[in-house]
Structure formats: structure tokens, C-alpha cells
Motif scaffolding. Structure first.
Motif, PDB file in Angstrom:
ATOM      1  N   ALA A 407       7.119   2.385  -3.438  1.00  0.00           N
ATOM      2  CA  ALA A 407       7.704   1.059  -3.218  1.00  0.00           C
ATOM      3  C   ALA A 407       8.667   1.146  -2.035  1.00  0.00           C
ATOM      4  N   SER A 408       9.047  -0.006  -1.505  1.00  0.00           N
ATOM      5  CA  SER A 408       9.869   0.025  -0.297  1.00  0.00           C
ATOM      6  C   SER A 408      10.683  -1.255  -0.160  1.00  0.00           C
ATOM      7  N   GLY A 525      -1.203  -2.192  -3.891  1.00  0.00           N
ATOM      8  CA  GLY A 525      -1.113  -3.511  -4.517  1.00  0.00           C
ATOM      9  C   GLY A 525      -1.417  -3.446  -5.996  1.00  0.00           C
ATOM     10  N   ILE A 526      -0.804  -2.475  -6.695  1.00  0.00           N
ATOM     11  CA  ILE A 526      -1.070  -2.285  -8.124  1.00  0.00           C
ATOM     12  C   ILE A 526      -0.723  -3.539  -8.918  1.00  0.00           C
ATOM     13  N   ASP A 527       0.175  -4.373  -8.396  1.00  0.00           N
ATOM     14  CA  ASP A 527       0.561  -5.601  -9.094  1.00  0.00           C
ATOM     15  C   ASP A 527      -0.585  -6.599  -9.186  1.00  0.00           C
ATOM     16  N   ILE A 540       2.682  -7.662 -18.720  1.00  0.00           N
ATOM     17  CA  ILE A 540       1.581  -7.380 -17.819  1.00  0.00           C
ATOM     18  C   ILE A 540       1.751  -6.028 -17.136  1.00  0.00           C
ATOM     19  N   HIS A 541       2.997  -5.658 -16.782  1.00  0.00           N
ATOM     20  CA  HIS A 541       3.227  -4.366 -16.137  1.00  0.00           C
ATOM     21  C   HIS A 541       2.991  -3.212 -17.107  1.00  0.00           C
ATOM     22  N   GLY A 562       0.815   1.665  -4.818  1.00  0.00           N
ATOM     23  CA  GLY A 562       1.768   0.885  -4.051  1.00  0.00           C
ATOM     24  C   GLY A 562       2.111  -0.404  -4.767  1.00  0.00           C
ATOM     25  N   GLY A 563       3.384  -0.640  -5.021  1.00  0.00           N
ATOM     26  CA  GLY A 563       3.810  -1.843  -5.723  1.00  0.00           C
ATOM     27  C   GLY A 563       5.204  -2.254  -5.320  1.00  0.00           C
TER      28      GLY A 563
END
Length: 626
Positions: A407-408, A525-527, A540-541, A562-563
Motif C-alpha cells: 500500500a502507499s 487492486g485486491i479491493d 468484505i475485507h 496491492g491495496g
């Protein structure tokens, strides 16, 4: 070499090496003795029954023939050939013949030994002769560590794929073409050259002949059977075998037998069934050892062993499962360390049951884990190297198997970082395959970003022709390099689509890992990952994290996700499931144009495993250590 089938049948029934009056010892499924033709002290003379009748062959001096020829040379040497042959035949015929092995057998067994055996044994003899004439078969056998002489002990042969020469050969033996088509019903189905391997039942009668492809590249059928027959008879099965050793490959069994290990049979890469064990028990088995090659998915392999243990308990058989180290086979183990290594493994293995299986597997895993650690030099990286991130590589000992959340702040940095390490891993590790799953970015953008990073230009510049021809040439070369990575099956970029969920992802990736053990997965974009509905996980997570954990346990490979996370007072705040379940958190942050990478890896024993400055290329945004 041409021996008619009637002669072969007569010799099978009426002659046996025990009639020769010389000391014999059991060696695998064959008999061995000292060679009287070159060295009476050297046990190199094999008696084998690979062609439907007993023959002899010395692996040192090359002497070979049938038992009549053995008697001619050993007892009547010096006579004229016709007189010596007559004396030898009278000698063998005058001795008490071996008891007819077929007279008390079940009618079904006699049927196998009738016309079908006549056709199959003719095919084996023909292929045996062809192997001696074929340079390609000699080259293949030599690549597996076999000589033609050793292969003849087991009836290994060569079939070119053209049946017409065999039809002509059979006409001389009185075998009709329709008989060949009936019993060798797959003879014309596969036209490529193959090594042939006869399979016999416990009475020594051929029930099938297998063909092994000599070229493994893109071959969908490495093993085929030329004759339909029972598939549940273990290959190389032998009577009076109390402690059989079951291996997977045919050459595993053949190499073990050639090394003198008694009672080694093969399931020919099939699942071990109750019928296999029943046939072994009918041959006198009381305890069974199963030697398996290590699979990438260890959990599935353990569940399968548990099923085998239940089958063994049904038949009241003692059972020892052994899982070899990764990449090892019984064939390679014997060639590297000799037969004693395999016999030692069998002797040291403890009898296992359904209740003790977990303990025995745990002990094997602990020992293997130690052996792997001691076999890795202190200066080597355990994981994959990153050339543009040398300090990170040193601190985390390379990119190893694990689930890593990236993450960033700002949010776009994480995609630049994932693209950068993807390109680095591909360029630094030639045996690696990388799958980049872009759940929030079109695949075209991933192409352009990689090309941009490869040439050090902006994404906008790689999307059109440039006025500077040298830049166009760089774009062309980078595009070709990217295309080569795809052609070599080292890179795949997947887009999101309506049916793309975690269940499908797991299924596809399991097959990918089977073909490519050095697999790395990046999900950007795991979300946005779609997951199966699970009412027990309302958040949901939580559900996404549970799905990814199942995927990681199944594959056991490096996985970067990546999320989105945010910071509050210097601490990471976001979906707790990702923070809790990841092996490490990669956090990138930009302040005053300075990029900092922090790796928080509590599972590896250090909450702040790495902290360092990164630089980003001013045009392509490719990251590396500052």
C-alpha cells in the motif's frame, strides 16, 4: 534374431536356469550367476525371462543367447554346432521338466496366456530386435543411464510407429493380421516412435505392452498402452513377495530392479487403488512401502496418503509412506547414491497408520527443512533476487514464499512499485514465471507502463511514433523483449472480467504452478477481487483476506497484493484482515518528493524489517533504491 512362437512357448514351459546345475542368486526379478565365459569369480551373468523364454546375458563380456546356446558353450564346446545343439537339446529335454505353471491356473489366466500372449510376445521380440538397430532408441536409453544390454534384460524395445514391418514379421510366425489388430488394438493409434516396455502379471505372462515417448516436449501422452488390458496390475509384480516397494514411474521400478532391490513395482503414475494392494497381497505381501515424489501441493499429497493408509488397513497390510525430497526420484536417487540409499530409507521408515501419519510426515518435514537449510550457503539468497533493490534483497534474503500486502500514500505509488519489482524479478531470475493480475487497470496500460520503464521514457511517449528515430528503436526493442517473455511463457498479464472470482483464480493458478514451480503472483487492486459469498464473514475485507489465505496455503508461492491503507499518527490504519493475515506489509510514502519504503514483517521476527529510500525515474516512474 528370429525365434518362432512355438519354440519360445516350448522353452518357456520346459526349460529353466535351475536345470543348468549352476549356483544362482535372485537379483531383482532376474537370476544372476558367475560368468563361466570370461571370469568365474565375477557375478555379471544374468538369466532373464523378458522375451517369453529364458535367456542369458553377461553385462561384462557380452555373451548372450538362450539356454540351449548356454549348454552348447558351457558343456559341449568344441563340437560341431549341429552336434552340440543336438546334445544340448537332449540334455535339457532329458532332465525333469519344470512343472507346467499353467495347468492349475484359473481359466481367465490361461486365456491371457493363450493367443493374446502369443501376439504380445511376438511384438516384444520384434521391438527388442528393432532396438538393437535403432540409434535413436540407444540415445534415449543412454540419456536415462541405460545400455542396450541392460534394456534387453527387461524386454525393452523400440517401435517406429509404422506397423507394416511388424505385420510382415508376424506372417513368418503364423500370426494373422486380424489377431494383431484384435489384441494390439492401439498399435495404429500412435504413430510416433516409442520405447516399448512389456508388462507381465505375477505368473510372468504379458498382459500389455507400454510405449514411452522419447520426446517429452509438448507430448500429451508420454505413456500409452498398445494393448487393452487390466490397468490395476502393478508393473513388475512378482510372486512370493512379502515386502513390495511401490514407486510411481516405470523407469523408477526398472532402475531399482536392475540395482538388485527386490520386489519394486510401479503404479505407472496412477492412483494407488485397493485393487493394486489386493493383487500385491495375493502375491504374499504383508507389509508395503510406498515411495512418492514430492509434490508442490503438500496438503493434497498428505490427504492422498491418508486415503492409501485406509486402503491398507482394510486389507490388514502394514504400510510405510516415504516422500522424497523435491526434485528427487527413485531413479535419480539410485544413480546418485546407489541401491543402499533406497534400502536405508525403507529400513528407517516406520510403519504408519491413519493415526500416526501426521507425526511421521511432520518428522520427515522437519528433517527435510533442516537438510534444505544446511544445503544453502550463508552467502546465497533463499528467495528471488532483485538487482535494483540490493539492500532490500539482502535484508529479506530475497523474495520468498509469502503473502505480502503493498500500500502507499499517495495511492498510485503502489502500482509503480509492483510494476518495478515485476520487471526486476523477470530480468534478474531467468527461470521465474510471473502472473500480473490487474484488477483495477486495463491490460494495455500495464503493457505501456512496462515498456516505459524498460526504456526510461514516459507512458505517453511509448503510445505513438516519436520524432526521434532512436527512441522508436528503443520502443521496438523493449516491445520485442516483452513479447519474448510472453512467448517463453514467463509473463502473463490478466485483466478483470465478470466471472473472475477467487475460486476460478485458485483453480487456474494450481494448474499454472504444476507446469511452472517457480511462479510469482501479483494482484494489483485486491479491493476489487470478487469472492464467493460466505455468510460467516460479513466484512468484505475479511472475506477477501480469507480467500487469499486459502490461495496462499494451496500454492505456497510469493504473492504481492496491492491495496489501499491510510496512516493516522504514524500508524497504518485500514482493513484489519490484511494487516493481520499478511506475512509482511510493504508501505510506501512520499514526503517532499522523497519516497520511503518500510517493510513490516512481524512473522519474520522483526516488526521493522526494512526501511530505506527509493528513487523514481523522472519519466517512467520505475523505482529502485536510492
Amino acid at each position: 534374431m528370429h525365434i518362432d512362437s512355438e519354440h519360445a512357448s516350448q522353452m518357456r514351459i520346459k526349460t529353466h536356469p535351475r536345470q543348468l546345475g549352476i549356483p544362482l542368486s535372485r537379483w531383482g526379478r532376474n537370476l544372476i550367476a558367475c560368468c563361466p565365459f570370461h571370469s568365474p569369480e565375477e557375478s555379471s551373468l544374468f538369466f532373464y525371462d523378458a522375451l517369453g523364454y529364458w535367456r542369458y546375458r553377461c553385462l561384462q563380456c557380452g555373451s548372450e543367447g538362450d539356454l540351449i546356446e548356454f549348454v552348447m558353450r558351457n558343456r559341449f564346446n568344441g563340437m560341431e554346432e549341429s552336434q552340440a545343439r543336438a546334445e544340448a537339446m537332449e540334455f535339457l529335454g532329458g532332465l525333469e521338466p519344470e512343472q507346467d505353471a499353467f495347468q492349475d491356473e484359473h481359466p481367465w489366466i490361461r486365456e491371457i496366456g493363450g493367443e493374446k500372449s502369443k501376439v504380445l510376445e511376438s511384438f516384444v521380440r520384434y521391438c527388442h530386435w528393432a532396438a538393437c538397430k535403432s540409434p535413436s532408441s540407444a540415445e534415449f536409453l543412454a540419456s536415462r543411464g541405460w545400455s542396450i544390454g541392460q534394456a534387453q534384460l527387461y524386454g525393452l524395445g523400440y517401435y517406429s510407429g509404422d506397423p507394416e514391418p511388424f505385420y510382415s514379421y508376424c506372417m513368418l510366425s503364423g500370426i494373422e493380421r486380424h489377431q494383431i489388430s484384435f489384441y494390439l488394438d492401439n498399435l495404429e493409434a500412435y504413430r510416433e516412435p516409442r520405447i516399448t516396455i512389456p508388462a507381465r502379471n505375477s505368473k510372468g505372462l504379458i498382459h500389455s505392452v507400454y510405449g514411452r515417448a522419447m520426446d517429452d516436449d509438448d507430448n500429451l501422452h508420454p505413456y500409452i498402452s498398445y494393448a487393452s488390458g487390466p490397468s490395476d496390475i502393478p508393473f513388475n509384480i512378482q510372486p512370493d513377495n512379502e515386502s513390495p516397494i511401490i514407486v510411481e514411474g516405470i523407469f523408477d521400478a526398472l532402475t531399482a530392479d536392475l540395482a538388485g532391490i527386490p520386489g519394486v513395482v510401479s503404479t505407472m503414475y496412477q492412483e494407488l487403488t485397493l485393487s493394486h494392494l489386493y493383487k500385491l497381497k495375493a502375491c504374499g505381501a504383508t507389509d508395503v512401502t510406498l515411495i512418492l515424489r514430492k509434490e508442490d501441493n503438500r496438503r493434497e499429497q498428505e490427504y492422498r496418503i491418508q486415503r492409501y493408509l485406509k486402503l491398507a488397513e482394510e486389507l490388514d497390510l502394514k504400510f510405510k509412506p516415504i516422500v522424497l525430497s523435491k526434485g528427487e526420484t527413485v531413479d535419480t536417487l539410485i544413480r546418485a547414491d546407489g541401491a543402499d540409499k533406497v534400502l536405508s530409507l525403507v529400513e528407517q521408515a516406520e510403519t504408519d497408520t491413519v493415526h500416526t501419519h501426521r507425526r511421521s510426515m511432520l518428522l520427515q518435514d522437519i528433517k527435510e527443512n533442516f537438510d534444505t537449510a544446511m544445503g544453502c550457503p550463508s552467502t546465497a539468497n533463499v528467495g528471488y533476487t532483485l538487482n535494483t533493490f540490493p539492500k532490500l534483497t539482502q535484508e529479506i534474503d530475497g523474495i520468498q514464499s509469502g503473502c505480502f500486502y503493498v500500500a502507499s500514500n499517495p495511492f498510485g505509488l503502489k502500482t509503480s512499485f509492483l510494476s518495478s519489482i515485476s520487471l526486476d524479478m523477470l530480468q534478474s531470475n531467468p527461470n521465474l514465471k510471473l502472473i500480473y493480475v490487474a484488477l483495477e487497470t486495463p491490460r494495455r496500460q500495464i503493457f505501456d507502463r512496462l515498456v516505459s520503464m524498460m526504456i526510461g521514457k514516459t507512458v505517453l511517449e511509448v503510445r505513438k511514433q516519436n520524432e526521434d528515430e532512436s527512441v522508436n528503436q528503443k520502443i521496438l526493442e523493449a516491445t520485442r523483449e516483452l513479447m519474448n517473455l510472453v512467448k517463453e511463457n514467463r509473463l502473463e498479464i490478466w485483466e478483470d472480467h465478470p466471472t473472475f472470482d477467487s475460486a476460478e483464480l485458485t483453480s487456474v493458478l494450481k494448474e499454472e504452478q504444476r507446469k511452472h514451480p517457480n511462479l510469482v503472483l501479483i494482484i494489483d487492486g485486491i479491493d476489487h477481487l470478487k469472492i464467493a459469498d460466505n455468510q460467516e464473514l460479513s466484512d468484505i475485507h475479511e472475506r477477501r483476506s480469507a480467500a487469499i489465505l486459502d490461495l496462499y496455503k494451496t500454492l505456497d508461492i510469493p504473492m504481492f497484493l496491492g491495496g489501499e491503507l491510510v496512516t493516522k499518527d504514524g500508524a497504518l490504519v485500514g482493513p484489519r484482515a490484511y494487516l493481520r493475515d499478511s506475512d509482511a506489509i510493504y508501505w510506501l510514502e512520499m514526503k517532499d518528493k522523497d519516497i520511503t519504503l518500510k517493510v513490516d514483517s512481524r512473522i519474520l521476527g522483526n516488526s521493522k524489517h526494512f526501511s530505506g529510500k527509493l528513487s523514481a525515474h523522472p519519466e517512467s516512474n520505475r523505482m529502485q533504491e536510492a
